[in-house]
Design an enzyme around this catalytic site. Structure first.
Site, mmCIF file in Angstrom:
data_model
loop_
_atom_site.group_PDB
_atom_site.id
_atom_site.type_symbol
_atom_site.label_atom_id
_atom_site.label_comp_id
_atom_site.label_asym_id
_atom_site.label_seq_id
_atom_site.Cartn_x
_atom_site.Cartn_y
_atom_site.Cartn_z
ATOM 1 N N ASP A 125 0.583 -0.959 0.241
ATOM 2 C CA ASP A 125 -0.124 -0.173 -0.303
ATOM 3 C C ASP A 125 0.640 1.646 0.145
ATOM 4 O O ASP A 125 2.135 1.460 0.551
ATOM 5 C CB ASP A 125 -1.166 -0.032 0.950
ATOM 6 C CG ASP A 125 -1.792 -0.970 1.343
ATOM 7 O OD1 ASP A 125 -2.221 -1.416 0.256
ATOM 8 O OD2 ASP A 125 -2.478 -1.344 1.837
ATOM 9 N N ASP A 182 -13.885 -4.927 -1.996
ATOM 10 C CA ASP A 182 -13.386 -4.277 -0.325
ATOM 11 C C ASP A 182 -14.827 -5.047 0.245
ATOM 12 O O ASP A 182 -16.119 -3.918 0.438
ATOM 13 C CB ASP A 182 -13.212 -3.144 -0.122
ATOM 14 C CG ASP A 182 -11.706 -3.081 -0.511
ATOM 15 O OD1 ASP A 182 -11.021 -3.698 -0.550
ATOM 16 O OD2 ASP A 182 -11.099 -1.850 -0.757
#
Length: 251
Positions: free
Chosen positions: A11, A130
């Site tokens: 990330d 997600d």
């Protein structure tokens, strides 16, 4: 049978690798190019880079970072964050990425999946989802997990598959960074119903969790971040363990 893939996920925020728990409480994990290079040398099958705060400025910076990554690693890598239209995909592929991951933009504009598949091929399009279990079932979230939608995980994954996605990257938000194992029941259901590979994300804490994702969750690939970034599990050690457990991995 195709080999199961091990995929470190990086990330990216402000040009650095970060990692959080349940999508918050971020801490620094290192230089994304150096980490990627190390994982490539250790035997990772692929890498995923996600620009988690993809503002306009961040996306320009990210393109330069993608060029640097491509110059230093020799395994396929996927990039995501701030991709809204075909020109974004074109820019990142030209910078050296092998695939792109779309999440919020795909939910807002599902036609984007069809367009990417038609222009660049299904293999380029990874649809990231997600999701979190709610009293109404598994719901999909937008904006890095900040906003709940009325989209059901399984219906949306099926639609993405039909529209031409090449893979589904499913992150269970409740399992993210908690290190208690992947959401194997949901993974298994996805793997049974879809005709494309499913990548498990969210929950890796030990080597057994990867084995469970492949056997119980029937996942095609397992993605993890902090256990790799902070040296808790090494990729050669993980692959050797999986091999001994009868799971087909590239050594």
């Amino acid at each position: 049978m195709l080999a199961k893939r091990i995929i470190p996920c990086l990330d990216i925020k402000d040009g650095q690798t970060v990692k959080g728990t349940n999508f918050v409480n971020l801490r620094l994990a290192g230089d994304p190019v150096e980490l990627g290079k190390a994982y490539s040398e250790q035997g990772a099958d692929e890498l995923v880079y996600l620009d988690i705060t993809a503002s306009f400025e961040g996306r320009k910076t990210f393109t330069e970072l993608v060029k640097r990554i491509a110059a230093h690693i020799n395994i396929p890598f996927t990039v995501g964050g701030g991709i809204h239209e075909l020109s974004d995909v074109d820019r990142l592929l030209n910078a050296g990425a092998d695939k792109v991951s779309i999440n919020s933009a795909a939910i807002r504009n599902p036609q984007l999946i069809d367009d990417i598949a038609a222009h660049f091929g299904s293999q380029v399009c990874v649809v990231a989802i997600d999701a979190r279990q709610t009293p109404d079932g598994w719901k999909c979230y937008l904006n890095g997990g900040r906003k709940e939608t009325d989209r059901d995980l399984f219906n949306w994954a099926h639609e993405a598959n039909e529209r031409g996605a090449g893979e589904i990257l499913f992150t269970s938000m409740d399992h993210d960074g908690v290190k208690n194992g992947y959401a194997n029941e949901a993974l298994s259901r996805l793997s049974d119903m879809l005709t494309i590979p499913v990548i498990a994300s969210g929950g890796a804490g030990c080597k057994e969790h990867f084995k469970d994702a492949f056997i119980k969750g029937k996942a095609d690939a397992a993605l993890a971040a902090s256990v790799f970034h902070f040296g808790e599990i090494s990729i050669p050690e993980l692959k050797s363990y999986l091999c001994k457990e009868g799971i087909n991995v590239r050594l």
